[in-house]
Design a protein around this motif. Structure first.
Motif, PDB file in Angstrom:
ATOM      1  N   THR A 483      52.156  -4.783  -8.462  1.00  0.00           N
ATOM      2  CA  THR A 483      52.150  -6.058  -9.169  1.00  0.00           C
ATOM      3  C   THR A 483      51.556  -7.117  -8.259  1.00  0.00           C
ATOM      4  O   THR A 483      51.502  -6.962  -7.028  1.00  0.00           O
ATOM      5  N   THR A 484      51.100  -8.207  -8.859  1.00  0.00           N
ATOM      6  CA  THR A 484      50.645  -9.336  -8.055  1.00  0.00           C
ATOM      7  C   THR A 484      51.791  -9.823  -7.182  1.00  0.00           C
ATOM      8  O   THR A 484      52.942  -9.895  -7.626  1.00  0.00           O
ATOM      9  N   LYS A 485      51.508 -10.150  -5.973  1.00  0.00           N
ATOM     10  CA  LYS A 485      52.550 -10.587  -5.037  1.00  0.00           C
ATOM     11  C   LYS A 485      53.245 -11.825  -5.590  1.00  0.00           C
ATOM     12  O   LYS A 485      52.615 -12.827  -5.913  1.00  0.00           O
ATOM     13  N   GLN A 486      54.553 -11.736  -5.691  1.00  0.00           N
ATOM     14  CA  GLN A 486      55.334 -12.816  -6.284  1.00  0.00           C
ATOM     15  C   GLN A 486      55.275 -14.079  -5.421  1.00  0.00           C
ATOM     16  O   GLN A 486      55.442 -14.027  -4.200  1.00  0.00           O
ATOM     17  N   GLY A 487      55.035 -15.203  -6.087  1.00  0.00           N
ATOM     18  CA  GLY A 487      55.001 -16.483  -5.389  1.00  0.00           C
ATOM     19  C   GLY A 487      53.720 -16.748  -4.632  1.00  0.00           C
ATOM     20  O   GLY A 487      53.599 -17.775  -3.961  1.00  0.00           O
ATOM     21  N   TYR A 488      52.771 -15.849  -4.746  1.00  0.00           N
ATOM     22  CA  TYR A 488      51.512 -15.993  -3.996  1.00  0.00           C
ATOM     23  C   TYR A 488      50.475 -16.655  -4.894  1.00  0.00           C
ATOM     24  O   TYR A 488      50.194 -16.191  -6.007  1.00  0.00           O
ATOM     25  N   ASN A 489      49.913 -17.755  -4.424  1.00  0.00           N
ATOM     26  CA  ASN A 489      48.859 -18.456  -5.140  1.00  0.00           C
ATOM     27  C   ASN A 489      47.522 -18.059  -4.532  1.00  0.00           C
ATOM     28  O   ASN A 489      47.228 -18.403  -3.383  1.00  0.00           O
ATOM     29  N   THR A 490      46.731 -17.322  -5.273  1.00  0.00           N
ATOM     30  CA  THR A 490      45.490 -16.776  -4.733  1.00  0.00           C
ATOM     31  C   THR A 490      44.587 -17.889  -4.222  1.00  0.00           C
ATOM     32  O   THR A 490      44.167 -18.760  -4.996  1.00  0.00           O
ATOM     33  N   PRO A 491      44.303 -17.894  -2.933  1.00  0.00           N
ATOM     34  CA  PRO A 491      43.429 -18.951  -2.400  1.00  0.00           C
ATOM     35  C   PRO A 491      41.969 -18.644  -2.683  1.00  0.00           C
ATOM     36  O   PRO A 491      41.585 -17.500  -2.931  1.00  0.00           O
ATOM     37  N   ASN A 492      41.199 -19.697  -2.670  1.00  0.00           N
ATOM     38  CA  ASN A 492      39.755 -19.585  -2.868  1.00  0.00           C
ATOM     39  C   ASN A 492      39.051 -20.024  -1.589  1.00  0.00           C
ATOM     40  O   ASN A 492      38.871 -21.203  -1.340  1.00  0.00           O
ATOM     41  N   PRO A 493      38.662 -19.073  -0.767  1.00  0.00           N
ATOM     42  CA  PRO A 493      37.979 -19.440   0.472  1.00  0.00           C
ATOM     43  C   PRO A 493      36.591 -19.990   0.182  1.00  0.00           C
ATOM     44  O   PRO A 493      36.103 -19.943  -0.952  1.00  0.00           O
ATOM     45  N   ARG A 494      35.958 -20.501   1.211  1.00  0.00           N
ATOM     46  CA  ARG A 494      34.648 -21.133   1.053  1.00  0.00           C
ATOM     47  C   ARG A 494      33.532 -20.131   0.838  1.00  0.00           C
ATOM     48  O   ARG A 494      32.436 -20.498   0.442  1.00  0.00           O
ATOM     49  N   ALA A 495      33.772 -18.861   1.175  1.00  0.00           N
ATOM     50  CA  ALA A 495      32.715 -17.858   1.092  1.00  0.00           C
ATOM     51  C   ALA A 495      33.366 -16.495   0.908  1.00  0.00           C
ATOM     52  O   ALA A 495      34.561 -16.329   1.166  1.00  0.00           O
ATOM     53  N   PRO A 496      32.605 -15.498   0.434  1.00  0.00           N
ATOM     54  CA  PRO A 496      33.180 -14.150   0.348  1.00  0.00           C
ATOM     55  C   PRO A 496      33.662 -13.687   1.718  1.00  0.00           C
ATOM     56  O   PRO A 496      33.026 -13.946   2.731  1.00  0.00           O
ATOM     57  N   VAL A 497      34.774 -12.997   1.733  1.00  0.00           N
ATOM     58  CA  VAL A 497      35.442 -12.650   2.983  1.00  0.00           C
ATOM     59  C   VAL A 497      35.236 -11.175   3.297  1.00  0.00           C
ATOM     60  O   VAL A 497      35.327 -10.320   2.419  1.00  0.00           O
ATOM     61  N   THR A 498      34.960 -10.877   4.553  1.00  0.00           N
ATOM     62  CA  THR A 498      34.917  -9.485   4.998  1.00  0.00           C
ATOM     63  C   THR A 498      36.092  -9.185   5.910  1.00  0.00           C
ATOM     64  O   THR A 498      36.986  -8.427   5.578  1.00  0.00           O
ATOM     65  N   GLY A 499      36.135  -9.793   7.083  1.00  0.00           N
ATOM     66  CA  GLY A 499      37.209  -9.487   8.028  1.00  0.00           C
ATOM     67  C   GLY A 499      38.424 -10.364   7.829  1.00  0.00           C
ATOM     68  O   GLY A 499      38.318 -11.568   7.591  1.00  0.00           O
ATOM     69  N   MET A 500      39.608  -9.756   7.925  1.00  0.00           N
ATOM     70  CA  MET A 500      40.864 -10.496   7.836  1.00  0.00           C
ATOM     71  C   MET A 500      41.843  -9.948   8.864  1.00  0.00           C
ATOM     72  O   MET A 500      41.684  -8.839   9.365  1.00  0.00           O
ATOM     73  N   ALA A 501      42.867 -10.745   9.149  1.00  0.00           N
ATOM     74  CA  ALA A 501      43.906 -10.321  10.081  1.00  0.00           C
ATOM     75  C   ALA A 501      45.212 -10.992   9.714  1.00  0.00           C
ATOM     76  O   ALA A 501      45.221 -12.085   9.135  1.00  0.00           O
ATOM     77  N   LEU A 502      46.315 -10.333  10.046  1.00  0.00           N
ATOM     78  CA  LEU A 502      47.650 -10.902   9.855  1.00  0.00           C
ATOM     79  C   LEU A 502      48.268 -11.163  11.213  1.00  0.00           C
ATOM     80  O   LEU A 502      48.289 -10.275  12.067  1.00  0.00           O
ATOM     81  N   VAL A 503      48.784 -12.374  11.401  1.00  0.00           N
ATOM     82  CA  VAL A 503      49.434 -12.697  12.667  1.00  0.00           C
ATOM     83  C   VAL A 503      50.716 -13.458  12.396  1.00  0.00           C
ATOM     84  O   VAL A 503      50.871 -14.107  11.355  1.00  0.00           O
TER      85      VAL A 503
END
Length: 712
Positions: A483-503
């Motif tokens: 399911t879509t992650k509860q409480g998560y508002n999908t952000p709209n970055p400035r450009a298509p994203v390739t690399g991501m990280a969690l910290v």
């Protein structure tokens, strides 16, 4: 009567004046032989000294050999028991050379009965006679003969020439720019031979120094081990030189090996040899198209990657540079990831595009490369586009009826996010989505996973961008399904994203985003709250306009973010910023062009691979200090251009277990279809970094809970 007595006394005195009492004297000649006249009391005495001895310091060695250096000559008078202690102020030393005129030296008193002086043998070798004597002729004396030896031991040092293995099965092992150089992860065994030395030679006095390249760190604790086989000299030995220990702040260089032999009287001779060294380990040519994916590293150091032409394959290479297996699954664009089966075997997840099936997410047996499961299942063709993302691995249930178990997740080029559990047939499912870019990330934390997509905009306004960009978040439910992650508002970055990280940070868990291409000059990095999504918590730079795109990133200890920009001119900067900072911590202009992520290695080293270099088909690998981005060395003459991120592993023994040496291997995927293995000074990834490379860890799992490295 009185007169008679006086005359008698005068006669006695006159008689005494004409003779002396027995034992009285005024000079030595008046005393019996072997006696002397003590002029203080004018009496004859036997010799008051029982002995006079001569010694040298340093002490004499066998056969009375001495070297050519200064010696301390000492004389010691021993008092005869019962004699009154009267010592002269000095002693005499006469030195008679083998051929020539004797010389005299005075030994000065240093204490009662002890005398010394320094004597340096004159030029020339031979037997010298040293005689020390009391200054009076009656006094004692002692003689010593010494053999002066000024000739150092005859020493020979033999450094073998490197003999790289012949090319085989797509591998080449010789550095194309230095084919006679030793690899930095090798050990060179040099041979030492010493001739017989008359003054005596002690093997314990052999000293070894390996001088680092261009002033690099020296190694001084190596020892020579005696060997008796095939030895025709007085002494033969070998010294093992581990080439990863001396300092080498370059890709190639020369180490100087110096061995010094010293005989027992101090004569020294040194012999030296040059050891050419390279960081080149091997290169493998898959001959099936460019490598667009980041290699994944298995438990035993096995390297898994794919190639991308129509005949693309998945390869497994052993770390020493041999082919383990290959599987012609078709073109591979996304990076593989390595999980584990229940018995601990590597399980390789990889997306490919077989000609008859479209996009397929495979699970392969790490031992032989055979498919163990696939999504969609074999025989079904759902018309999926090729898998273009890296594969994330988490423990979850992809749908109702399936237990929580190892699950692989990826993104195809358009509309599909396949996921499945290789241990459970029928677990394949997918989630509709938008378009993803080659090299896109899928990253996970617990039951949540994140990926980015973009789609043609629905905004009719003329100044609207052509695409809408999203960072999607989904959660695996406890009863199965997504399911879509509860409480998560999908952000709209400035450009298509390739690399991501969690910290993790003091502001909570963040998704850190690397922006991709929308136009030739637009890009940067931005962060979003991973729990609530929302708008960006921060952006760098403040405006992405006119900035070369950022495609990937790494995060080091203290949440320092490292990233480069992609610029076909090769003039893009390399930058480090502190999390939430609005100004660079450090930045290097004109560093290259970086579609891939930097790699943070142990010992504070940052590695980058550029898509540009000094020639059209040549790229560049650079090594930086992670602290301030100062350049340590680079390779720009024999490595291909790189679009995907490098991988880093520790050194391995023959059985694949981690070696104890502080070194590692950087694997650089080339657009020329070659995988380059380079010996580096980091023994694996930086364990204290929260996200040291593309897809987080050596296995490429994209899972924040996965151990960073397979190395101890």
């Amino acid at each position: 009567m009185i007169l008679r007595k006086v005359l008698g006394a005068l006669l006695v005195l006159g008689a005494l004046e004409g003779c002396k009492a027995p034992g009285s004297c005024e000079q030595d000649a008046e005393c019996p032989q072997a006696q002397f006249c003590d002029k203080n009391v004018n009496m004859c005495f036997s010799n008051r000294y029982s002995a006079l001895s001569i010694t040298l310091s340093p002490p004499l060695q066998q056969n009375n050999f001495v070297g050519g250096g200064p010696l301390r000559v000492e004389g010691r008078l021993t008092l005869d028991p019962g004699s009154r202690p009267v010592y002269p102020a000095q002693l005499n030393l006469n030195v008679t050379p083998p051929n020539g005129t004797p010389t005299s030296i005075t030994l000065q008193s240093t204490a009662e009965g002890t005398y010394s002086a320094e004597w340096t043998p004159p030029p020339g070798e031979g037997t010298y006679t040293l005689e020390v004597a009391h200054p009076e002729s009656w006094g004692p004396r002692d003689t010593l003969q010494v053999k002066v030896d000024r000739t150092a031991p005859v020493l020979a040092l033999q450094v073998p020439e490197a003999q790289p293995a012949a090319p085989k099965d797509g591998f080449s092992y010789a550095d194309p720019q230095a084919d006679k150089a030793w690899a930095r992860d090798q050990t060179v065994t040099a041979r030492v031979e010493v001739e017989e030395d008359p003054a005596g030679f002690d093997p314990a006095d052999l000293r070894v120094v390996v001088k680092g390249h261009a002033g690099g760190t020296n190694v001084t604790d190596l020892t020579v081990n005696q060997v008796t086989t095939s030895c025709t000299k007085a002494y033969c030995g070998t010294v093992d030189v581990p080439l990863w220990r001396p300092g080498l702040e370059a890709f190639r260089g020369d180490f100087q090996l110096e061995v010094t032999a010293k005989d027992k009287v101090g004569n020294e001779r040194s012999a030296s040899g040059t050891i050419p060294v390279t960081r080149w380990k091997w290169v493998f040519d898959g001959a099936t198209g460019p490598i667009l994916s980041t290699p994944a590293i298995g438990d035993k150091g096995t390297i898994y990657f794919g190639t991308s032409d129509t005949n693309g394959k998945v390869f497994a290479l052993n770390p020493e540079g041999t082919l383990k297996w290959q599987n012609p699954l078709g073109p591979v664009s996304g990076s593989p990831a390595v999980g584990r089966t229940s018995d601990g075997t590597d399980r390789v997840y990889v997306g490919a595009a077989p000609a008859v099936s479209g996009g397929v997410l495979f699970s392969l047996d790490g031992n032989n490369g055979n498919p163990t499961a696939q999504c969609p299942e074999e025989g079904r063709n759902l018309g999926w586009e090729p898998v273009v993302s890296g594969v994330a691995i988490t423990s979850a249930s992809p749908g109702p009826g399936f237990p929580s178990a190892e699950t692989g997740i990826a993104i195809t080029r358009q509309f599909t996010s396949p996921r499945f559990q290789p241990d459970f047939p029928g677990s394949c499912s997918s989630l509709g989505g938008q378009t993803a870019l080659v090299g896109a990330s899928v990253i996970t934390k617990g039951a949540d996973y994140y990926f980015s997509t973009f789609a043609p905009t629905l905004d009719p306004s003329p100044d609207a961008p052509p695409f809408d960009m999203f960072i999607d978040a989904f959660s695996f439910g406890s009863g199965g399904g997504v399911t879509t992650k509860q409480g998560y508002n999908t952000p709209n970055p400035r450009a298509p994203v390739t690399g991501m990280a969690l910290v993790e940070s003091n502001r909570g868990t963040l998704t850190l985003v690397a922006a991709g291409l929308t136009s030739p000059k637009q890009g940067g990095v931005e962060a979003h709250d991973a729990t609530e999504g929302r708008s960006a918590a921060w952006r760098y730079p403040a405006s992405f306009e006119g900035v070369a795109p950022v495609r990937n990133l790494a995060i080091g200890a203290g949440n320092v973010v490292f990233f480069g920009h992609e610029d076909s001119t090769g003039s893009a900067p390399l930058t480090a910023i502190d999390l939430f900072s609005t100004a660079p911590r450090a930045s290097v202009p004109n560093a290259g062009s970086f579609p891939g992520s930097p790699v943070l290695g142990a010992s504070g080293v940052l590695y980058t691979a550029s898509a540009t270099g000094p020639a059209a088909a040549i790229g560049e690998v650079s090594v930086w200090s992670a602290n301030d981005l100062t350049l340590r060395w680079k390779l720009s003459d024999s490595v291909g251009r790189a679009q995907a991120s490098p991988s880093l592993d520790c050194a391995r023994q023959a059985d694949g277990t981690p070696a104890a040496q502080p070194k590692g291997v950087l694997y650089v995927p080339g657009l020329d279809g070659r995988l380059y293995a380079l010996v580096v000074d980091s023994p694996g990834l930086e364990k204290n970094a929260p996200w040291p490379k593309y897809q987080h860890d050596a296995r490429n799992t994209g899972n924040v809970a996965m151990p960073i490295t397979n190395c101890p």
